[in-house]
Design a protein around this motif. Structure first.
Motif, PDB file in Angstrom:
ATOM      1  N   TYR A 174       0.846  -1.202   0.000  1.00 38.11           N
ATOM      2  CA  TYR A 174       0.000   0.000   0.000  1.00 38.11           C
ATOM      3  C   TYR A 174       0.873   1.240   0.000  1.00 38.11           C
ATOM      4  CZ  TYR A 174      -4.028  -2.985   1.019  1.00 38.11           C
ATOM      5  OH  TYR A 174      -5.017  -3.917   0.946  1.00 38.11           O
ATOM      6  N   ASN A 175       0.274   2.384  -0.251  1.00 35.37           N
ATOM      7  CA  ASN A 175       1.052   3.616  -0.334  1.00 35.37           C
ATOM      8  C   ASN A 175       0.224   4.783   0.199  1.00 35.37           C
ATOM      9  OD1 ASN A 175      -0.524   4.827  -2.652  1.00 35.37           O
ATOM     10  ND2 ASN A 175       0.124   2.876  -3.548  1.00 35.37           N
ATOM     11  N   THR A 176       0.746   5.966   0.083  1.00 30.73           N
ATOM     12  CA  THR A 176       0.057   7.109   0.689  1.00 30.73           C
ATOM     13  C   THR A 176      -1.215   7.489  -0.065  1.00 30.73           C
ATOM     14  OG1 THR A 176       1.464   8.567  -0.586  1.00 30.73           O
ATOM     15  CG2 THR A 176       2.133   8.144   1.671  1.00 30.73           C
ATOM     16  N   ILE A 177      -1.319   7.031  -1.290  1.00 30.14           N
ATOM     17  CA  ILE A 177      -2.549   7.311  -2.036  1.00 30.14           C
ATOM     18  C   ILE A 177      -3.551   6.183  -1.794  1.00 30.14           C
ATOM     19  CG2 ILE A 177      -3.538   7.810  -4.309  1.00 30.14           C
ATOM     20  CD1 ILE A 177      -1.407   9.835  -3.493  1.00 30.14           C
ATOM     21  N   ASN A 178      -3.102   4.957  -2.027  1.00 34.70           N
ATOM     22  CA  ASN A 178      -3.952   3.793  -1.777  1.00 34.70           C
ATOM     23  C   ASN A 178      -3.576   3.284  -0.391  1.00 34.70           C
ATOM     24  OD1 ASN A 178      -2.663   3.704  -4.729  1.00 34.70           O
ATOM     25  ND2 ASN A 178      -4.870   3.333  -4.844  1.00 34.70           N
ATOM     26  N   MET A 179      -4.294   3.768   0.582  1.00 34.55           N
ATOM     27  CA  MET A 179      -3.823   3.594   1.950  1.00 34.55           C
ATOM     28  C   MET A 179      -4.194   2.231   2.534  1.00 34.55           C
ATOM     29  SD  MET A 179      -4.324   7.393   3.537  1.00 34.55           S
ATOM     30  CE  MET A 179      -6.088   7.375   3.420  1.00 34.55           C
TER      31      MET A 179
END
Lengths: 1057, 495
Positions: free
Chosen positions: B249-254
């Motif tokens: 996961y990342n800061t956009i797709n949390m």
């Protein structure tokens, strides 16, 4: 004594005329002179244009011009006859005079009464072969609803209006069980949300019930039409006339308001303790109302003082502080409408201007709406043959904040009745920011989901601004007396801006702002444009004196375009309290959409009448729609209707003043645009759409699951109806009965297909419903004395639809099998023993069937309304009661309250017993059914309910269950949600004092003046299980959350001068 | 007057003429995508090819309990499942094939990917339901077949294994030729890693067929297993975490547990650890639990045993009991300081090295091929331990305390338990399917069970099949379950 010979004479004269026409044509011509004259209304003394004047002796027909003048060749002894719809026929014999002035008397009710039919064409009632019911605009401007359509409730049989209790909620319109009813204003379709119709400018509403009348309007008329005729200028001796209407209503007192228990507070399993309202305590966030009983015990709460030494909250007594939170929060509403209209009329033309102002204050704090309407209409008589007409309606709707009442924390119903709890007094939350944290942190008793309703009301503002314009210009040119040409173009357009503010710390999870509690702002712009441009030729003639012929041919081009833009902040607001797109933490998220389409049409009608006793009307229309597959985008559809006035054909007892039978058939086609979803029109080509993004780097797409069909043909609705109308005792009593049978389809549907085929749904011409129904109206004047009269009217109707066919292959559509009622109400029922008692599972909770079963039907069985009006001298008392009876509905309000623990019935002895035994070791609960429990095994059925195997073993139930488990299971079951949907309303009561003529005359100023005391929705009567919801608003199988419904009381002033 | 009229009418006619649009121009949505590049569809498929952690699946796996009845629970009360997810994905697989063919050579790799995804989605679906449409599926648009027949599970698995083998061969060539795969947020276009996934998935499928390994010679379960085991140059596998098929996961797709306002409340009495899992961990003194969860706050400390304070809620218990126990501090919550330190969270494994190693060990244990089961058993544990950052010293200690008992029933049980442990909050329904197949570990049943004290073993077919594909459905039901269609019918795979 005089009458009889004259009629005889006419009959002779007519026969003679026929002879003369055929044999002595030249001779007759040679002896003529020109008789000139003017036609006026006997009551208003206004001149009447368009009156047919016929020399019955020669067959010559002319019509009066814009000033009411006519000129006709005639000889002494000829019979002249002047006919105009809505007026009694006038006959006279020509003597030696050169000029004759004809005064026409308006016709008596029911005989030659005029109704407005399709395309705004006025017809005598007896000439109409289909079902149409008219309501005069003046009856609806005194005891008002905020919008014009809502006022139609109960006035027309077969028309169901579902007025919303929510401020700015659009009323639903259903006609003969079908929605998306076309609204036509002055002959031109108008895009309406019902708020752009100004009741004070409306002369009449004509409800065309079947597809018949609407066959001329094209596909949008498939579901019937409401044809609105606006007021035109009326001339008075002073040269202009002023109309004034003012109405103010207080909205207070509840018809239906959800109740809730006040014995137990928030929490679960009787446990609650506040620490931070975010889950740090015991059930202190996102909680149920299954918490501890209010017994004054000490519990830490949101308003606990802080121990200065430990920094911890000090427990305070647990008591019901907010028993009346909902009513405390709500306010009284106010509805005020004012209208003034000025008009004038003379030989050269006419003009009317009208300004209306509507203001409504909602019952939810800080909510209001306003509406301003300016209507200009007029005409220019350019000589005797040419007339120009035009009108423009400008409507502005605005709201600085209006509430949304659907399920979610933005709704006070959600906050105060579903997930409320009365442990806090709502007044203690009135200062909704935490000190020093304005715009950043609300002050509340919970911080993850249940927002402070005052903050929502005063900070989360929902604005609405709409400029709505519709109007037309028209030219009518009379080529000859019989032939005229008409050209018209109309526009309906609006532009709308909506904004929404979401303060930081508000959860408001229904709104998408890319995060919770981070704050946000949204703007939506959308526009609508529709143009209809039309040219037509109209031909009118009479043959052989008894045969009337009336035909028109039209060509129309309709273009529609919509565009929208939505933008929102993402992941929060950078600067708290600043609601602007540029204040977004992450880049704003925007979407837009647009759609354009057009329909070209040629259509026309032929009306024939014979001796005022037999009327035949034929229509036909060809449409070419841009949204249909090209090879099938042109389609034709006809209609026919016949009216036979039996009372003119055969001698009937004198008591029967009119008896008419009518029959009509229509077959209306349409493209598959849903007029309520203007953007979803591109359905012919398969496409890919965005499936989302990953890390703003990767974009995915997905292919549509709906398979387009290049062979689609237009949808059809075929209607057949029969009607009987009669009037008795000179029109004092009358009834109108209609039965109809609709074959609705094949529609264009997306037929659910097994997704294993790779297609979720494929477009097909399929799904045909058979709808049958009746309408019945009675109106009468039981008493008609000079000083006292009583009028009564009853409307009754019912209709149901059955599934007739799916696609020729499938035998069912969802749960519904072919031949079964379309409104069948299916639920997943409990497993039951032979006596119908509930069987419980190994957990002591109800066991449910693995299939659905039919409980009944969701349609009302009967809609009925009763109007009464009593007049004593200049006092009038009128009232209306209407009822919708029978049918089942899913009452969501109560069911959800059983889930949350606020249902009034949930605080009972079981709950108390569980509470008292909560700490007893091994205590399992207070509820135990006295039926059977399943010990082992399964009931295996297919999903149609056919039993495949049943290995269940039963024993008497001995499993106790906690009341909370039982309540949230059993009382939330489909079975318990299902309720009878019958209700009745005292819709309207009005006492009017009209100032007497003597007084009016003495003022030398007023023409009419009246004062009324009005009340609306004064009583709501329904079954015990539906008193928490105003069922009026709902027509489908389920209710929804709504603003508590209120009564209105007010005063109306009405005057013309 | 007449001339005025003529002018007016002409003007009107002009207006009408000029406002009339060509119909063809009005039939295309100006905003729609009609011909995408295949990698866009590929990315879309990746987005629907993973199972998120902390889901209901993981409660059915008995790793966690949901103690608040309003938000569902773990009562095993389901009946019908849905075909929408897998067949919706298979529709896109089919479109990816169509768009890839248009792209010529550049599209070849997407055709290979299509084979993998077909195998992936059909296998996942048949495992849930039993017989499913495959040979005639996804042919509505191309062949007007809107009522595909149901293929037997055996047929489905035969086809799945062939697709995977074709994909392995093709990927070998494509990787050697440096073919570009774009739109790949899992492996960033590394075809060698995809090839490992293809073979590892094949291994998962073979092991899932363990009850059928003896009576399905055409599936060649054991032979195929032996090939995978013996020739890892031909059949490379995911043997270390670096090759895991996992979602970052990342800061956009949390991460699902990350609160969007960034305020992590480190207390959650509604979601606590499950007893089935915690008991194993406590008994085994497994250091992973120290990372994954917090001790129950009200249980007294045992200075001799740092695992003594770990307690899970029994999946069979009433939620009211669980919530009360959790509120009283008797149940363990997850370790918020490990799982939710940022919006990216912890990678979500879909098919990991630990599972692959245990699969190899299981095949060997079952005697499908000769090999070092103990080694794979250890690697399975080590890969899982390393995922949680457990030190070598700690996992060596654990391995020393739990040596593999050999290729016998006890050894099988050991590696199945360890496989269950390694599936904690990952790989979707795998732990459930494994338990269904092997009975390991024993799943808790109790008063909360809404299936008359049974754990369901399948999902009933979607209700819509009854109206849309009735004849084929009923034939499949008759063939498999004498017409029955419930969550308790036992499918061919696990008979």
């Amino acid at each position: 004594m005089l009458v009889q010979p004259r009629i005889l004479g006419y009959k002779l004269g007519a026969m003679l005329a026929l002879l003369l026409l055929t044999t002595l044509h030249l001779v007759v011509h040679a002896q003529t002179k020109n008789v000139k004259g003017r036609v006026t209304d006997a009551q208003t003394e206004e001149t009447l244009p368009g009156v047919t004047v016929m020399n019955k002796s020669t067959g010559k027909v002319v019509s009066s011009d814009q000033q009411g003048n006519f000129e006709i060749p005639a000889s002494a002894g000829d019979s002249l006859q002047a006919m105009f719809i809505g007026y009694e026929t006038y006959r006279l014999a020509v003597g030696t005079q050169q000029t004759v002035n004809i005064t026409l008397r308006p016709a008596q009710k029911g005989l030659q009464e005029v109704v407005v039919t399709a395309l705004g064409i006025k017809k005598e009632r007896q000439a109409v072969g289909y079902s149409v019911q008219e309501v005069k605009g003046e009856t609806m401007v005194k005891a008002r609803e905020p919008n014009a359509v809502a006022n139609l409730a109960g006035r027309v049989s077969g028309l169901t209006i579902t007025p919303s209790t929510n401020l700015f909620g659009n009323p639903g319109i259903t006609l003969r069980g079908r929605s998306n009813v076309l609204i036509v204003v002055d002959g031109m379709p108008v895009n309406t949300d019902s708020w752009n119709l100004s009741p004070d400018d409306i002369e009449s509403y004509s409800v065309l019930k079947g597809a018949n009348a609407a066959a001329l309007y094209g596909n949008r008329g498939q579901n019937g039409a409401i044809v609105i005729t606006t007021k035109r200028a009326a001339a008075r001796d002073k040269g202009f006339q002023v109309e004034f209407n003012s109405s103010t209503q207080l909205q207070t007192g509840y018809n239906a308001i959800p109740k809730y228990q006040t014995e137990y507070g928030p929490g679960s399993n009787y446990e609650y303790a506040f620490v931070d309202g975010r889950g740090g305590g015991t059930n202190d966030n996102d909680y149920n109302i299954w918490g501890p009983r209010f017994e004054g015990q000490l519990i830490t709460q949101y308003n606990s003082p802080v121990d200065p030494e430990t920094g911890e909250l000090i427990p305070i007594p647990w008591i019901a502080r907010g028993v009346d939170n909902l009513k405390t929060f709500l306010e009284n509403g106010l509805l005020s409408t004012n209208n003034i209209a000025i008009s004038t009329k003379n030989d050269k033309g006419d003009f009317r201007m009208s300004v209306s102002q509507m203001y409504q204050k909602g019952t939810t704090p800080n909510t209001k709406i306003g509406g301003t309407n300016v209507n200009l209409s007029g005409g220019i008589n350019a000589g005797s043959k040419l007339r120009f007409d035009g009108s423009i309606n400008y409507n502005k709707q605005y709201s600085p904040n209006y509430p949304l009442l659907q399920y979610g924390p933005q709704s006070p119903i959600y906050i105060l009745t579903l997930w409320g709890g009365v442990d806090y007094d709502i007044n203690d939350l009135r200062n909704y920011w935490q000190p020093g944290k304005e715009n950043v942190q609300q002050y509340n008793r919970e911080y993850t989901i249940y927002d402070n309703p005052w903050m929502t009301a005063y900070e989360s503002l929902h604005t609405y601004d709409k400029d709505d314009i519709y109007g037309h210009v028209m030219m009518n040119y009379k080529i000859t007396d019989k032939l005229s040409f008409n050209a018209r173009t109309s526009v309906s357009t609006w532009h709308r801006i909506q904004t929404l503010k979401i303060p930081i710390s508000a959860n408001l999870y229904n709104y998408d702002i890319g995060g919770s509690r981070v704050g946000g702002y949204q703007e939506t712009y959308d526009t609508f444009w529709e143009n209809n441009t039309e040219a037509s030729l109209k031909f009118t003639d009479r043959f052989f004196t008894d045969l009337g012929f009336n035909a028109s041919l039209f060509a129309n081009l309709r273009t529609v375009g919509v565009k929208s833009l939505f933008s929102r902040t993402d992941r929060g607001l950078t600067v708290p309290g600043v609601y602007d797109l540029s204040n977004s933490v992450m880049p704003t998220v925007s979407t837009n959409d647009q759609a354009k389409r057009q329909v070209g049409s040629v259509y026309g009608f032929v009306d024939l009448d014979y001796k005022s006793m037999l009327y035949l009307s034929l229509t036909g229309r060809v449409d070419k729609s841009s949204t249909m597959p090209i090879k099938n985008n042109t389609y034709f559809y006809p209609s026919a209707s016949l009216s036979a006035v039996l009372s003119e054909m055969v001698e009937l007892p004198k008591v029967i003043s009119m008896l008419k039978v009518r029959g009509a058939y229509a077959d209306v086609a349409s493209d598959f645009v849903d007029e309520t979803n203007q953007y979803n029109i591109y359905k012919l080509l398969p496409f890919y759409s965005n499936y989302g993004r990953w890390e703003n780097t990767y974009t995915g797409v997905t292919y549509t699951g709906t398979l387009p069909n290049p062979d689609l043909v237009a949808e059809r609705v075929k209607t057949f109806e029969l009607g009987l109308e009669a009037r008795f005792w000179d029109g004092r009593l009358g009834f109108d009965a209609a039965v109809f049978r609709n074959l609705e389809g094949p529609r264009i549907i997306d037929l659910t297909t097994t997704v294993t085929s790779g297609v979720n749904a494929r477009q097909i011409n399929g799904l045909t419903l058979l709808r049958k129904g009746f309408e019945f109206t009675v109106d009468g004047t039981p008493i008609a004395k000079p000083d006292f009269s009583w009028n009564v009217a009853v409307n009754a109707s019912s209709n149901h639809a059955w599934l007739h066919d799916v696609d020729g292959v499938q035998t069912r559509y969802g749960n519904i099998h072919i031949g079964e009622r379309w409104d069948s109400y299916y639920i997943r029922d409990f497993q039951r023993d032979e006596n119908g008692e509930i069987i419980v599972g190994t957990n002591g909770l109800p066991a449910y069937n693995p299939y659905m079963s039919r409980m009944g039907y969701s349609d009302n069985d009967l809609n009925i309304s009763l109007n009464n009006a009593f007049r004593y001298k200049t006092w009038t008392l009128s009232f209306m009661i209407d009822a919708r009876l029978g049918g089942l509905v899913n009452n969501v309000q109560e069911a959800k309250q059983w889930s949350s623990g606020t249902a009034p019935g949930s605080a009972n002895e079981y709950r108390l017993k569980d509470w008292q035994n909560r700490d007893m070791e091994g205590y399992a609960g207070s509820v135990m059914t006295d039926g059977l429990k399943i010990v082992s095994g399964q009931l295996n059925t297919d999903q149609d309910g056919n039993i495949i195997s049943d290995t269940r073993e039963f024993a008497p139930n001995d499993i106790p269950v906690l009341w909370q488990s039982w309540a949230t299971n059993y009382y939330q079951s489909d079975y318990m949600k299902t309720q009878d949907r019958s209700f009745a309303k005292l819709r309207e009561v009005m006492i009017t004092y009209s100032f007497p003529n003597e007084w009016i005359n003495r003022t030398k100023f007023f023409h009419t003046a009246s004062v009324s005391l009005v009340g609306r929705n004064l009583l709501y009567i329904t079954g015990k299980s539906t008193r928490n919801v105003d069922l009026d608003q709902f027509i489908g199988a389920s209710t929804d959350y709504q603003t508590p419904s209120v009564k209105s009381f007010g005063l109306n002033l009405n005057a013309t001068f | 007057m007449n001339s005025k009229i003529i002018v007016l009418i002409s003007a009107l006619a002009c207006l009408v003429w000029t406002s009339c649009k060509k119909i063809e121009d009005l039939q295309q949505d100006p905003a729609a995508v009609y011909e995408p590049a295949p990698q866009l569809i590929f990315t879309g498929l990746l987005m629907r090819a993973y199972d998120a952690p902390w889901s209901e699946d993981q409660r059915n796996n008995q790793y966690m309990t949901q103690n608040e009845a309003y938000y569902s629970g773990q009562s095993y009360g389901w009946t019908a499942g849905s075909f929408d997810g897998p067949y919706g994905a298979l529709r896109d697989v089919n479109r990816m094939e169509i768009e890839a063919q248009k792209a010529g050579d550049l599209g070849q790799v997407y055709l290979t990917m299509a084979k993998f995804f077909k195998a992936y989605f059909y296998a996942r679906t048949t495992e849930m339901f039993g017989d499913i449409p495959m040979s005639e599926a996804i042919k509505g648009e191309s062949e007007d077949n809107f009522q595909p027949v149901y293929d037997t599970q055996q047929t489905v698995y035969g086809q799945v294994l062939s697709w995977l083998e074709e994909a392995n061969t093709e990927l070998a060539n494509q990787a050697a030729n440096g073919v570009q795969l774009e739109g790949d947020f899992f492996y960033d276009g590394d075809l060698n890693k995809w090839r490992k996934l293809v073979n590892s998935f094949k291994l998962r499928v073979l092991i899932s067929l363990s009850k059928r390994a003896d009576d399905t010679p055409d599936l060649r379960v054991k032979e195929r297993f032996a090939e995978l085991l013996s020739d890892q140059s031909q059949y490379p596998l995911i043997l270390t975490n670096a090759d895991n098929f996992q979602l970052q996961y990342n800061t956009i797709n949390m991460y699902p547990l990350w609160p969007s306002d960034g305020i992590v409340v480190k207390r959650d009495i509604r979601n606590t650890l499950g007893k089935t899992y915690v008991d194993i961990m406590r008994e085994n003194q497994d250091p992973r639990i120290l990372i994954q969860a917090w001790p129950a706050s009200a249980i007294p400390d045992d200075p001799n045993n740092s695992y003594a304070r770990y307690r899970g809620g029994s999946t069979g218990d009433l939620q009211s009991t669980l919530l009360k126990d959790a509120g009283d501090g008797l149940l363990s919550m997850i370790n918020f300081d490990y799982w939710v330190t940022g919006p990216s969270g912890i990678p979500a494994i879909q098919l990991g090295a630990s599972e692959v190693n245990f699969c190899l060990a299981e095949g060997i244990n079952r005697g499908w091929a000769d090999g070092d089961a103990a080694g794979y058993y250890q690697q399975g544990i080590i890969q899982s331990m390393e995922f949680y950052g457990i030190s070598k010293a700690d996992y060596d200690d654990f391995l020393a305390r739990h040596p593999y008992s050999g290729d016998n029933a006890e050894g099988l049980n050991q590696l199945l338990v360890q496989k269950y442990v390694a599936f904690f909050e990952n790989s979707g329904k795998q732990a459930f399917f494994e338990q269904r197949r092997t009975g390991v570990p024993v799943f808790a049943v109790g008063p909360a069970n809404a299936n008359n004290n049974e754990i369901p073993v399948r999902w009933a077919y979607p209700t819509t099949e009854y109206s849309t594909n009735e004849a084929n459905l009923k034939e499949a039901l008759q063939r498999q379950f004498s017409g029955s269609d419930t969550q308790n019918d036992v499918m061919w795979l696990i008979k």
